[in-house]
Scaffold this active site. Structure first.
Site, short mmCIF file in Angstrom:
data_model
loop_
_atom_site.label_atom_id
_atom_site.label_comp_id
_atom_site.label_asym_id
_atom_site.label_seq_id
_atom_site.Cartn_x
_atom_site.Cartn_y
_atom_site.Cartn_z
N LYS A 266 0.83 -1.19 0.00
CA LYS A 266 0.00 0.00 0.00
C LYS A 266 0.88 1.26 0.00
O LYS A 266 0.54 2.27 -0.59
CB LYS A 266 -0.87 -0.03 1.27
CG LYS A 266 -2.22 0.58 1.07
CD LYS A 266 -3.15 0.20 2.19
CE LYS A 266 -3.09 1.21 3.32
NZ LYS A 266 -3.94 0.88 4.46
N ARG A 267 2.00 1.14 0.69
CA ARG A 267 2.89 2.30 0.75
C ARG A 267 3.46 2.65 -0.64
O ARG A 267 3.67 3.80 -0.97
CB ARG A 267 4.03 2.04 1.74
CG ARG A 267 4.33 3.30 2.52
CD ARG A 267 5.22 3.10 3.72
NE ARG A 267 4.75 2.09 4.65
CZ ARG A 267 5.54 1.19 5.20
NH1 ARG A 267 6.82 1.13 4.90
NH2 ARG A 267 5.05 0.32 6.08
#
Ligand code: GLU
Length: 511
Positions: A266-267
């Protein structure tokens, strides 16, 4: 008789569906369909502390968007309902208790403080992060260490407990993975996983095995991140239902960051500005929204195609596949062992190919919505379709139908004057006056005729047509972009084209 193929996608609904998750759905689905089997969606929601509102609905919507409809699911029902594990709670306890009776599991009464003490007091140089396992279990408060009488007493006193599997010491287990071949595990490396929690809910490990058995799953396919849990599952199969009845396994490779350096997370989505979820996900607590492939303007056909070849190929150079074709050509054995690097530029290439491939009907609904979102009304469907046909080759993502096509729906209010002014002269003014006046005599209004009249007039006035095309484009579009300029004029129509030319000519007097 061969058993009917039954596969399952078994997500824990905790947030947006990562593209790796959707690929797992896709591979399951393709395998089921090519074997005339069933594809089951089972919601694994036994960890109530991880309940996330809306996450289950999100899964249905994603599967629906991708066209990967399950044959059985909590929504659809089916012969093995319920398909939501939290609704199957009472089924699991009996299995956990059978394991205890047979000596494969035990009650553990340790409090969280006692567990914490174990993690610090048993720390040694050779065992820096002690686990609840064969090395430590006899020092803990459980039915193995305190004996049956002590256990009875604690049970009668309603002391909270969990049930743990008793992992054998130093035994080599294996499973035959359809992608990886034989995979071996040493049981000493695995801790005594909790099977049933203090609230009476099973953990994932117990529930997945019991349900794969009860739902007659023949093939269990999932992401590689589940491989370390596999020895627990193999043992549970052996103890409860017989290892020979175990489904066939396949663990799919990870989807890696663009540079190949670890799992796509997600980062990375934030860092690189690329989507990793199928559709936008809004966290119900923080309210934060992470956009997805759908919102970026991907066609589901392209998204599915791109995912299919992220870790699989059919041995040829072919890259573009429809879902129908994938059902024919996909094979689990050809899924790669190594992780697949995600390349967003390549993903956009797939989308461009599909924008060229799908029907104008399909595009028109999607494009109309994009214009509506921009508060642009599209009164004429056939005009919209002509615009789509003219600009589709230039669009990688659906919103580009707006940025590349908005001038067809509203006249420019600003012009790239920097590109015009320096080279402007009265000769050009008079050329454009005569060109727009000549429109009246063009009876067959099409790009070819528009270009012919343009060139004839330019030649008769002694100006190179090449010097006039850019000004015409800027008059019609406002900037130096778009499809061939006479195609634009042809589509805009006589009146509108004339209006746009005169609009700019009105300003040239001040230059
Ligand atoms: N519930 C697991 C997950 O969230 C499923 C893993 C499996 O398919 O066994 O992905």
């Amino acid at each position: 008789m061969e058993k009917k193929v039954r596969v399952r996608f078994a997500p824990s609904p905790t947030g947006g569906l990562h593209l790796g998750g959707v690929r797992t759905v896709l591979y399951n689905y393709l395998f089921a369909k090519q074997h005339q089997g069933d594809f089951i969606l089972r919601i694994e929601d036994t960890d109530q502390s991880r309940f996330v509102a809306g996450a289950e609905e999100y899964i249905y919507e994603t599967l629906n968007w991708c066209g990967l409809e399950p044959d059985e699911s909590p929504l659809k029902g089916g012969p093995f309902a319920p398909y939501r594990q939290s609704e199957r709670k009472k089924i699991y306890r009996e299995y956990a208790e059978t394991l205890i009776t047979d000596g494969y599991a035990y009650y553990a009464f340790d409090t969280s403080e006692e567990l914490e003490v174990m993690r610090t007091s048993h720390r040694t140089e050779t065992n820096p992060s002690p686990q609840y396992d064969h090395q430590t279990r006899m020092y803990m408060r459980n039915s193995l260490s305190i004996g049956s009488e002590g256990t009875e007493k604690l049970l009668t006193a309603k002391t909270p407990y969990v049930i743990r599997i008793k992992m054998p010491e130093n035994e080599v287990l294996h499973l035959n993975d359809m992608i990886r071949g034989r995979v071996e595990f040493n049981t000493s490396l695995v801790d005594d996983k909790v099977l049933l929690k203090a609230d009476g809910m099973p953990t994932y490990h117990l529930a997945v095995v019991v349900d794969d058995f009860l739902m007659q799953i023949t093939h269990a396919f999932r992401g590689e991140e589940w491989l370390p849990s596999a020895p627990v599952h193999v043992l549970l199969w052996r103890y409860l239902f017989g290892e020979e009845n175990m489904p066939a396994w396949a663990h799919f490779p990870l989807i890696l960051k663009p540079d190949g350096n670890g799992k796509l997370s997600k980062r990375d989505s934030e860092r690189l500005g690329i989507p990793i979820f199928a559709m936008a996900w809004t966290d119900p607590v923080s309210g934060e929204t992470i956009s997805g492939f759908r919102e970026k303007g991907f066609l589901s056909e392209a998204f599915v195609n791109m995912l299919a070849v992220l870790g699989w190929n059919d041995g040829t150079e072919q890259e573009i596949y429809s879902l129908e074709e994938l059902k024919e050509k996909f094979s689990i054995e050809r899924v790669h062992k190594a992780g697949a690097k995600f390349n967003y530029e390549k993903a956009k290439w797939f989308n461009q190919e599909w924008i060229r491939k799908v029907s104008v009907d399909e595009l028109s609904g999607l494009v109309r919505k994009i214009y509506n979102d921009q508060q642009v009304r599209i009164p004429d469907e056939s005009y919209l379709r002509s615009v789509i046909m003219l600009i589709r080759d230039r669009c990688h993502l659906l919103p580009e139908f707006y940025t590349q096509g908005r001038f067809f729906f509203s006249a420019p209010k600003q012009w790239d004057l920097g590109a015009l002014k320096p080279k402007w002269n009265v000769a050009k003014t008079s050329f454009f006056k005569s060109y727009s006046n000549a429109f009246g005599s063009i009876s067959d209004w099409n790009a070819l005729n528009l270009e012919m009249v343009f060139k004839e007039l330019a030649n008769s006035q002694g100006i190179k047509p090449g010097e006039l095309q850019l000004p015409l484009r800027i008059m019609l579009v406002g900037e130096k972009m778009g499809p061939p300029v006479f195609e634009i004029a042809s589509l805009l129509g006589k009146e509108e084209s004339k209006k746009r030319i005169n609009n700019l000519l009105d300003q040239t007097g001040d230059w």
